[in-house]
Design a protein around this motif. Sequence first.
Motif, PDB file in Angstrom:
ATOM      1  N   LYS A 247       0.812  -1.218   0.000  1.00 34.57           N
ATOM      2  CA  LYS A 247       0.000   0.000   0.000  1.00 34.57           C
ATOM      3  C   LYS A 247       0.849   1.273   0.000  1.00 34.57           C
ATOM      4  O   LYS A 247       0.396   2.318  -0.467  1.00 34.57           O
ATOM      5  N   ASN A 248       2.051   1.179   0.562  1.00 36.61           N
ATOM      6  CA  ASN A 248       2.876   2.380   0.669  1.00 36.61           C
ATOM      7  C   ASN A 248       3.929   2.485  -0.437  1.00 36.61           C
ATOM      8  O   ASN A 248       4.921   3.200  -0.300  1.00 36.61           O
ATOM      9  N   ILE A 249       3.720   1.754  -1.536  1.00 36.16           N
ATOM     10  CA  ILE A 249       4.538   1.926  -2.741  1.00 36.16           C
ATOM     11  C   ILE A 249       3.601   2.244  -3.903  1.00 36.16           C
ATOM     12  O   ILE A 249       2.622   1.528  -4.127  1.00 36.16           O
ATOM     13  N   ILE A 250       3.907   3.319  -4.612  1.00 33.07           N
ATOM     14  CA  ILE A 250       3.170   3.592  -5.840  1.00 33.07           C
ATOM     15  C   ILE A 250       4.166   3.705  -6.993  1.00 33.07           C
ATOM     16  O   ILE A 250       5.259   4.232  -6.830  1.00 33.07           O
ATOM     17  N   ILE A 251       3.767   3.157  -8.116  1.00 30.41           N
ATOM     18  CA  ILE A 251       4.544   3.260  -9.348  1.00 30.41           C
ATOM     19  C   ILE A 251       3.747   4.129 -10.297  1.00 30.41           C
ATOM     20  O   ILE A 251       2.641   3.769 -10.706  1.00 30.41           O
ATOM     21  N   THR A 252       4.273   5.292 -10.608  1.00 34.60           N
ATOM     22  CA  THR A 252       3.496   6.244 -11.392  1.00 34.60           C
ATOM     23  C   THR A 252       4.409   7.172 -12.183  1.00 34.60           C
ATOM     24  O   THR A 252       5.552   7.413 -11.781  1.00 34.60           O
ATOM     25  N   ARG A 253       3.878   7.648 -13.293  1.00 34.05           N
ATOM     26  CA  ARG A 253       4.566   8.684 -14.045  1.00 34.05           C
ATOM     27  C   ARG A 253       3.673   9.926 -14.129  1.00 34.05           C
ATOM     28  O   ARG A 253       3.935  10.838 -14.909  1.00 34.05           O
ATOM     29  N   ASP A 254       2.613   9.959 -13.336  1.00 33.57           N
ATOM     30  CA  ASP A 254       1.753  11.134 -13.298  1.00 33.57           C
ATOM     31  C   ASP A 254       2.532  12.325 -12.726  1.00 33.57           C
ATOM     32  O   ASP A 254       3.348  12.161 -11.816  1.00 33.57           O
TER      33      ASP A 254
END
Length: 431
Positions: A247-254
Motif C-alpha cells: 500500500k505504501n509503494i506507488i509506481i506512477t509517471r503522473d
Amino acid sequence: MFNKVDVLLVFEHVSRELESLFIIKAELEKKGLSVAIAPMHFDRYYSILSYHPKILVLPYLYSENNKTLKQFRDLYGDDVVCLNLHHEQFYNDDTKHHMLPKDDYSKNVFHLCWSDKFKDDLIQIGVKDIDIEVLGNPRCDSFYMPTLPQLEKIKEGYSKVIFVPTTFSWAFVDENYFLSNDSIDPVEFKKTREITLNAAKSYFIDFYEASSIYPEYLFVLRPHPFEDIEYFLSKFLEFTGLEVLPKNIIITRDYNVYNWMKIADYTVGWCTTVNVESVMAGVPSIIYHPTFYPSKMNLEFYNYFNIVTDKKVLFSILSGEKAYKVDDDVHIFLKRNFGFNGSYVSNALAEWVCSILECERNSINNTELSKIILAKTFFRSIYIDLVKVMALKSGLLGKIFPRYSGLVEDYLSKSDIEIKYKEFKEIYHEM
C-alpha cells in the motif's frame, strides 16, 4: 487545416514536458502570440497539415535523422524558424556526442541553453553565438507553481515521502530501439543493459524491504519516460516475488518531477539529473548504487555526492538516524552547469521568442505549397497517424511495435491538449 500560428510547441513526453509547455504557452499568449501544442510521436502528419508555424519549438534536434523540422519545411518552406529547447543538457564523455547537434541542419537553428557551459560546448562545435540564448531550464518553472492538491492528498497519512525517479530504460526498453542507432555499439549496449537490469532488481528488492520496515513512509517509484509502465510494474512484482504492490509503494509517471519534489522528503536516484535538481530544490538527495556501477557512466556532479552503496546505510539516512550531506561546492557547480537558480525562465523565453519573430519578419514569405508534398502528407496522416492511433486505442500498438509500448500515455489529441490546458489555467489562475 493550415492554421497559421506564431509558435508551435512540440512535446515528446507528457510527464516530462507538457506542464512546462503550458507555462510557456501562457507567457507567449500574454504577449499576444498565437500558440499551439502538438505531440512528437503521434499525429505527426496531422499536425503538419493543421499548423503552419512561424516558429517550431522542438524538445531536441540532434541531426538530420530527426525529421520533424524537415517535414514542416518541406510543406511550408525554409522560412519556418526552429528553436531547439535541448531537453537534455547534462552528459558524460560517453553521451556528449549524442547530445550535441551534429550537422548544419541541427546547428543552424536557435538554441536554448540552461548554462554557460552548454553554450560553450555549442560554440565549440560550430553553432553561432547569435543563435544561442542562456536562460535556464524552463521545465524548472514547474517548481515555482503551487503544489497540486492531488499530491497533497496523496501525502496525507504518511510521515515521509521518498521519491525514487528511476532510469532503467537501458534494461526495460525494447533493445531494437537502441541497436537501430548507429552510434550505439552492440557489445557495449549488452554490457550496459545487464548492469542496468542488475541495478533495477536491487532497487526493487531494497525498496520493497524499506516499505516493510517503514510502513509510515510512502515510496514513489517513477519509471523513466519511454518505459512501458506495465512492464515496469511486472518486473517489480517478479523481482520481489509479490502479487500486488504494498500500500505504501506507488509506481506512477503522473505529474512531473518538480511537482513530486515539492512534497518529497528525500530523492533517491541511480543515474539521473533529478538528483542534482533535487539539491537545487532544497530536497535532500541521495545517489544509491547497490550494484556494480562503471566509472564511464559517472555524471560530473557525482563528485559532490557521497554515493551510498549499502542498503542499511540508505535506510538509516531515510529514517533520520544517519546524517547525509552533499558537498557545499555543488552549488558552484550548479551555477555553472544548470539553470535552476531561483529565476522564472518562461517569461524570458517568451521575450526571446518575440524578438526572434521580430527579426525574422522580413524573411517570412508565402511559399506556394507543393501539391505533391501536400498529398503525401495527407495520405500519411491516414495510413500512419490514424492507423497508429487506432492500434493504440485497441491496445495493439505496443505489441506490434514494442518501441511504442512506453509511449502510450504520450498520445494526446488536439482536443485533449486544449482541455488539459484549460484545466491548467483554472488551477494556476494567476497566470
